[in-house]
Design a protein around this motif. Sequence first.
Motif, PDB file in Angstrom:
ATOM      1  N   LEU A 307       0.823  -1.213   0.000  1.00 52.45           N
ATOM      2  CA  LEU A 307       0.000   0.000   0.000  1.00 52.45           C
ATOM      3  C   LEU A 307       0.857   1.263   0.000  1.00 52.45           C
ATOM      4  O   LEU A 307       0.553   2.237  -0.711  1.00 52.45           O
ATOM      5  CB  LEU A 307      -0.939  -0.003   1.210  1.00 52.45           C
ATOM      6  N   HIS A 308       1.911   1.263   0.805  1.00 48.72           N
ATOM      7  CA  HIS A 308       2.760   2.460   0.841  1.00 48.72           C
ATOM      8  C   HIS A 308       3.556   2.612  -0.448  1.00 48.72           C
ATOM      9  O   HIS A 308       3.819   3.741  -0.891  1.00 48.72           O
ATOM     10  CB  HIS A 308       3.670   2.431   2.066  1.00 48.72           C
ATOM     11  N   ALA A 309       3.906   1.492  -1.085  1.00 47.70           N
ATOM     12  CA  ALA A 309       4.639   1.580  -2.356  1.00 47.70           C
ATOM     13  C   ALA A 309       3.767   2.178  -3.450  1.00 47.70           C
ATOM     14  O   ALA A 309       4.212   3.057  -4.201  1.00 47.70           O
ATOM     15  CB  ALA A 309       5.130   0.190  -2.766  1.00 47.70           C
ATOM     16  N   VAL A 310       2.517   1.739  -3.553  1.00 46.51           N
ATOM     17  CA  VAL A 310       1.648   2.300  -4.600  1.00 46.51           C
ATOM     18  C   VAL A 310       1.232   3.717  -4.253  1.00 46.51           C
ATOM     19  O   VAL A 310       1.002   4.542  -5.146  1.00 46.51           O
ATOM     20  CB  VAL A 310       0.410   1.410  -4.849  1.00 46.51           C
ATOM     21  N   ARG A 311       1.195   4.023  -2.967  1.00 50.13           N
ATOM     22  CA  ARG A 311       0.892   5.401  -2.580  1.00 50.13           C
ATOM     23  C   ARG A 311       2.021   6.333  -3.020  1.00 50.13           C
ATOM     24  O   ARG A 311       1.777   7.412  -3.571  1.00 50.13           O
ATOM     25  CB  ARG A 311       0.690   5.467  -1.063  1.00 50.13           C
ATOM     26  N   GLU A 312       3.274   5.898  -2.793  1.00 51.47           N
ATOM     27  CA  GLU A 312       4.424   6.720  -3.194  1.00 51.47           C
ATOM     28  C   GLU A 312       4.528   6.825  -4.707  1.00 51.47           C
ATOM     29  O   GLU A 312       5.013   7.827  -5.237  1.00 51.47           O
ATOM     30  CB  GLU A 312       5.708   6.115  -2.621  1.00 51.47           C
ATOM     31  N   THR A 317      -5.894   6.932  -5.522  1.00 49.02           N
ATOM     32  CA  THR A 317      -6.657   8.184  -5.581  1.00 49.02           C
ATOM     33  C   THR A 317      -6.311   9.031  -4.358  1.00 49.02           C
ATOM     34  O   THR A 317      -5.713   8.547  -3.393  1.00 49.02           O
ATOM     35  CB  THR A 317      -8.163   7.904  -5.593  1.00 49.02           C
ATOM     36  N   ALA A 318      -6.714  10.277  -4.381  1.00 45.21           N
ATOM     37  CA  ALA A 318      -6.431  11.167  -3.249  1.00 45.21           C
ATOM     38  C   ALA A 318      -7.059  10.628  -1.971  1.00 45.21           C
ATOM     39  O   ALA A 318      -6.433  10.661  -0.898  1.00 45.21           O
ATOM     40  CB  ALA A 318      -6.947  12.573  -3.551  1.00 45.21           C
ATOM     41  N   ASP A 325      -2.258   7.084   4.602  1.00 44.10           N
ATOM     42  CA  ASP A 325      -1.485   7.964   5.481  1.00 44.10           C
ATOM     43  C   ASP A 325      -2.065   7.995   6.898  1.00 44.10           C
ATOM     44  O   ASP A 325      -1.323   8.030   7.879  1.00 44.10           O
ATOM     45  CB  ASP A 325      -1.460   9.384   4.912  1.00 44.10           C
ATOM     46  N   ALA A 326      -3.389   7.962   6.988  1.00 45.95           N
ATOM     47  CA  ALA A 326      -4.037   8.100   8.291  1.00 45.95           C
ATOM     48  C   ALA A 326      -4.003   6.814   9.101  1.00 45.95           C
ATOM     49  O   ALA A 326      -3.821   6.851  10.321  1.00 45.95           O
ATOM     50  CB  ALA A 326      -5.487   8.552   8.107  1.00 45.95           C
ATOM     51  N   CYS A 327      -4.180   5.676   8.432  1.00 48.88           N
ATOM     52  CA  CYS A 327      -4.438   4.422   9.162  1.00 48.88           C
ATOM     53  C   CYS A 327      -3.317   3.396   9.137  1.00 48.88           C
ATOM     54  O   CYS A 327      -3.269   2.516  10.007  1.00 48.88           O
ATOM     55  CB  CYS A 327      -5.703   3.752   8.616  1.00 48.88           C
TER      56      CYS A 327
END
Length: 463
Positions: A307-312, A317-318, A325-327
């Motif tokens: 999840l953090h890799a695809v977020r970076e 989506t926003a 980031d929150a959870c």
Amino acid sequence: MNAKAASLDRAILGNHYGISPQSGELAEWLIDGNNAGFGLNFQAQGLPRFLSEYYYDVSHWPVLISSAMRAQFADMVRTMPALICRGICRYYADDPKRFAERYRLPDAALQLLSGVVGDGSQVLVRYDLTMVDGKPKILEANVGSNIGGWQTGYLWPQFIEMIRSTPGRQHWDVRHTSTVDAFFRHIDTTIREHLGARATGNVLIMIEGYYLEHGFDREVQAMYRRILAESGRSGKLLFDGGADAISIDARGRVTFRGEIVDCVLKTTTPRANIVPELSRAHLRRLVYFPDNALFSLLGDKTNFAVLHAVREAGALTAHEAEMVDACIPWSAFVSEAVVEWRGRRANTIDLALALKDDLVLKRGMSAQGKDVFIGRFHTQDEWRTAVQTAGTDGAWLIQEYCRPDRLYAPTSDGEIAEHDAIWGVFGFGQQYGGAWGRLMRSNTGHGVVNCARGAKEFVVLEV
């Protein structure tokens, strides 16, 4: 503030009040020594008999969550399974072979994942999380029908009676979400949706002999039949310790001792070849098998690194990125060559060694606190050995250490002490299924809060 409470840490008392004003008020009252009537009777009439020999310690102090906190948990339950699934699909989209190797599934399984998991409406999960400054941080997701924490929920009437026996609290509106009731309501609904007109309502539970010996089968049988009767449906629960009597015919229909079953729940380890067969039957909508291979992979802890890799990479989506980031604490595969965290880009092993006290090392698939190393509770040599060993494959992750909001609770000898709390929040499909938790005295052991390592359980009520 009461006399004894005044001598304690105001910030920790504030954690109790952050859960709900009633939880804070009750904690203060108990801390001040008014807890003589707060004792649990595991032999009480009406309790399931397995609790008479319950193997874990249970705190005599309940925790009362507010409606806002319950809503926060419910929102997490609704959204998280589908988010994890989307993250996996995007991360491995161009490399199905890597996906197959990571989760030990056929290459084609990646193409099936999104359609099978969908919105998560069939997934059974318990999220283990900690509260940090009053906000939940999910540490892992335990997926499948064999998730514990529901057992002590049967004690809720005793806690409510104790609370209402205290001065000024007789009229508190204290409630409890029954995890077992929510579980079987989900099973009933999902059977009807998954199998349609073919549904018989029969459910097979592979369960430990301990529970059968203590009559738990009769307890839940009565509950299930009450749930079915509410809508005029029929069906029953069937029980077996090892799944030796399960048969799957040429058309994929699942039977147990000659009776067709719509759902199989795996609370014990069955014979090895039955899980793939049941998974295929689930895909064909011939049985609801919540422990199928595609649902089960959602419980791999390395999914948080995904999840953090695809977020970076900007692949969320926003709204999805905001949720991560929150959870979800920052997480990364140990096997990655380079990672970036807190503005620092470095070799992953080097970063892990340099930031020992800020990180946790975990194996993706493990349970009961095994294969978890919390850096600050280990020497530099212990940490180095663990990190360097883990770096040899893709099964391990490093995760940001989240210091739990501490709570006061009594120790076994009656002392009031600081405890680290880990919450377990149940999600059955997209429905909130109650909560429960574990407490470990702060700064003891290796920082892992797990009943298998000596933690005590606490019961969660709602106000």
